[in-house]
Design an enzyme around this catalytic site. Structure first.
Site, PDB file in Angstrom:
ATOM      1  N   GLU A 228       7.254   2.358   6.622  1.00 33.80           N
ATOM      2  CA  GLU A 228       5.947   2.380   7.278  1.00 33.80           C
ATOM      3  C   GLU A 228       5.056   1.517   6.403  1.00 33.80           C
ATOM      4  OE1 GLU A 228       2.710   2.517   8.243  1.00 33.80           O
ATOM      5  OE2 GLU A 228       2.407   4.557   7.505  1.00 33.80           O
ATOM      6  N   CYS A 262      -3.447   2.144   6.899  1.00 29.87           N
ATOM      7  CA  CYS A 262      -2.573   1.153   7.536  1.00 29.87           C
ATOM      8  C   CYS A 262      -2.952   0.977   8.996  1.00 29.87           C
ATOM      9  CB  CYS A 262      -1.110   1.552   7.376  1.00 29.87           C
ATOM     10  SG  CYS A 262      -0.796   3.247   7.809  1.00 29.87           S
TER      11      CYS A 262
END
Ligand code: NDP
Length: 455
Positions: A228, A262
């Protein structure tokens, strides 16, 4: 070797921690493997009971955990508290749903009975970042442990205190000692762990560089990796958008966690027709943020997590300006002790600039003007990243069409900024990584999908 945690709000040292030697880390792995062998045979009701207890421990000690996160990486106390609550949610979610997600799947074949059984893999290594010090770990650990795995954690070196407290949560909840283990080790020691046959798979959240290195090592040893990584999420503001809503949502997403998320919105692609109006509203909203001491209740934006990260961000801004980007607000390092950076808006952002091509991991928004929907989609997809994305329009079917068919991303939200939710899968495409966390997809990442055939 030691590592130091530093409070980014005042650059003062918090504490020093001694790193484990390779031998000490190996001993902990062996203990983890032993505990796994017992844990894998436990039933879901026992696992659920302990996971619900972990949720209770989180809620009971919320203030302590929140303060540690705030002191170690600068997020506001309010957001740290919310993070602890979200961790309790993900624990409860998997405690209540893991059994259903991992139920045997009967499949009709020539056999008298054939089915799929989901079984744990063993000890899983998690390499985690500092931006959501608790959440990033819990969203991996809750499903992994509920599936019957054991977990070892290599947390980011600026949040060692949070790492220790996460271990405390699982220990206090009554999980067998060694089922979840914090390893204070350096990133250089990670390779050795991946090589170790006890480790069966690895998950990493962080930069592309770290992800590529960890996944390469895992591949070399034929071990699964979930990555990720970063994102440069684009939000399209169409000519028929509710501009007040869009400006508010875009600001919240861009400034969340001082821009260090993110899935934070990073590029704002606005149609010519509404560009000026949106920009004015966006500037107004961004200027409302209150930067300051993250422990003070009135603060809405704390410092960034480290001064080196702040300086890197400023360099990206300066290089973009050199290439023609214009600063609308912010863009200057203030005369404050601590890793502070102001809410910043860049316009005239063009291909070739860091603000267009790279992830800006801080409170800097890149606004891009386009002539129509087609160009907006082309610019949104003109990125190596593919994590989240958004579109603002009053026409929901138009929004859904763009979200569903046009945007290259792991998730696309209409009229709402992207946020993670235990019930929805989370992850990216392109260089944002592979694999999914959360929901039933997340729990299936670290299991052996085993076929059983009885003739
Ligand atoms: P890193 O990717 O370097 O750190 C994330 C984790 O990976 C940390 O635990 C780190 O350990 C570890 N790590 C780093 N390099 C390696 C390696 N070669 N092998 C094994 N483990 C490794 O992030 P940074 O803190 O340096 O932040 C840099 C940038 O990364 C940010 O500006 C942002 O763009 C991105 N990032 C993205 C995040 C996300 O949520 N997707 C979260 C954090 C950062 P250690 O701390 O000891 O180096």
């Amino acid at each position: 070797m030691t590592i130091e945690s530093v409070n980014p709000a005042n650059n003062k040292k918090l504490q020093e921690y001694t790193l484990l030697t390779d031998e000490q880390a190996e001993r902990k792995l062996k203990q983890s493997e032993q505990v796994y062998k017992i844990w894998r045979k436990t039933g879901f009701s026992e696992r659920s009971k302990l996971m619900l207890k972990a949720a209770d421990v989180l809620n009971t000690n919320k203030e302590k955990y929140a303060l540690m996160m705030t002191r170690e990486m600068g997020k506001t106390l309010a957001s740290s508290r919310a993070e602890v609550e979200k961790c309790a949610w993900v624990c409860r979610y998997y405690a209540e749903n893991a059994e259903t997600f991992l139920h045997d799947e009967k499949i009709q074949t020539d056999a008298s009975r054939s089915y799929v059984s989901y079984q744990p893999l063993g000890v899983i290594l998690a390499v985690m970042p500092w931006n959501f010090p608790f959440w990033q770990v819990f969203r991996f650990a809750a499903p992994a442990l509920m599936a019957g795995n054991a977990a070892v954690l290599k947390h980011a070196s600026n949040v060692p205190g949070s790492a220790a407290l996460i271990q405390e949560v699982f220990d206090e909840a009554g999980f067998p000692k060694g089922l979840f283990t914090n390893l204070w080790i350096s990133s250089k020691q990670v390779e050795k762990l991946i090589e170790n046959p006890i480790i069966k798979a690895v998950t990493l959240t962080g930069s592309e560089k770290a992800g590529a290195s960890v996944a390469a090592k895992a591949a070399q040893h034929i071990k699964k990796a979930v990555l990720e990584l970063g994102g440069s999420d684009a939000y399209i503001i169409l000519e028929d958008a509710d501009l007040d809503l869009a400006a508010k949502q875009c600001t919240e997403s861009r400034l969340l966690n001082t821009g260090q998320s993110c899935i934070g919105a990073k590029r704002f692609i606005v149609l010519d027709e509404v560009y000026e109006e949106f920009l004015l509203k966006f500037i107004e909203q961004m200027l409302e943020s209150v930067t300051g001491d993250p422990e003070k209740e009135e603060t809405t934006m704390g410092p960034m997590a480290r001064t080196d990260l702040r300086d890197e961000l400023h360099e990206q801004v300066m290089k973009s300006v050199e290439k023609g980007a214009e600063i609308q607000i912010g863009g200057e390092i203030q005369d404050l002790t601590g890793a502070y950076y102001p809410a910043t808006i860049l316009t005239n952002v063009k291909p070739g600039m860091p603000a267009y091509e790279e992830e800006l991991f801080g409170p800097v928004a890149s606004v891009i003007k386009v002539k129509d929907e087609a160009e907006a989609i082309q610019v949104a997809n003109d990125s190596k990243f593919g994590l989240g994305s958004g579109v603002f329009t009053k026409d929901l079917s138009r929004g859904e069409r763009i979200a569903r068919y046009e945007l290259e991303a792991g998730s696309s939200f209409v009229n709402q900024y992207v946020k993670s939710d235990p019930r929805l899968p989370f992850g990216g495409i392109k260089t944002s990584g592979f694999g999914r966390e959360l929901s039933h997809h997340g729990i299936l990442e670290f299991v052996n999908t085993k076929t059983i055939y009885i003739a």
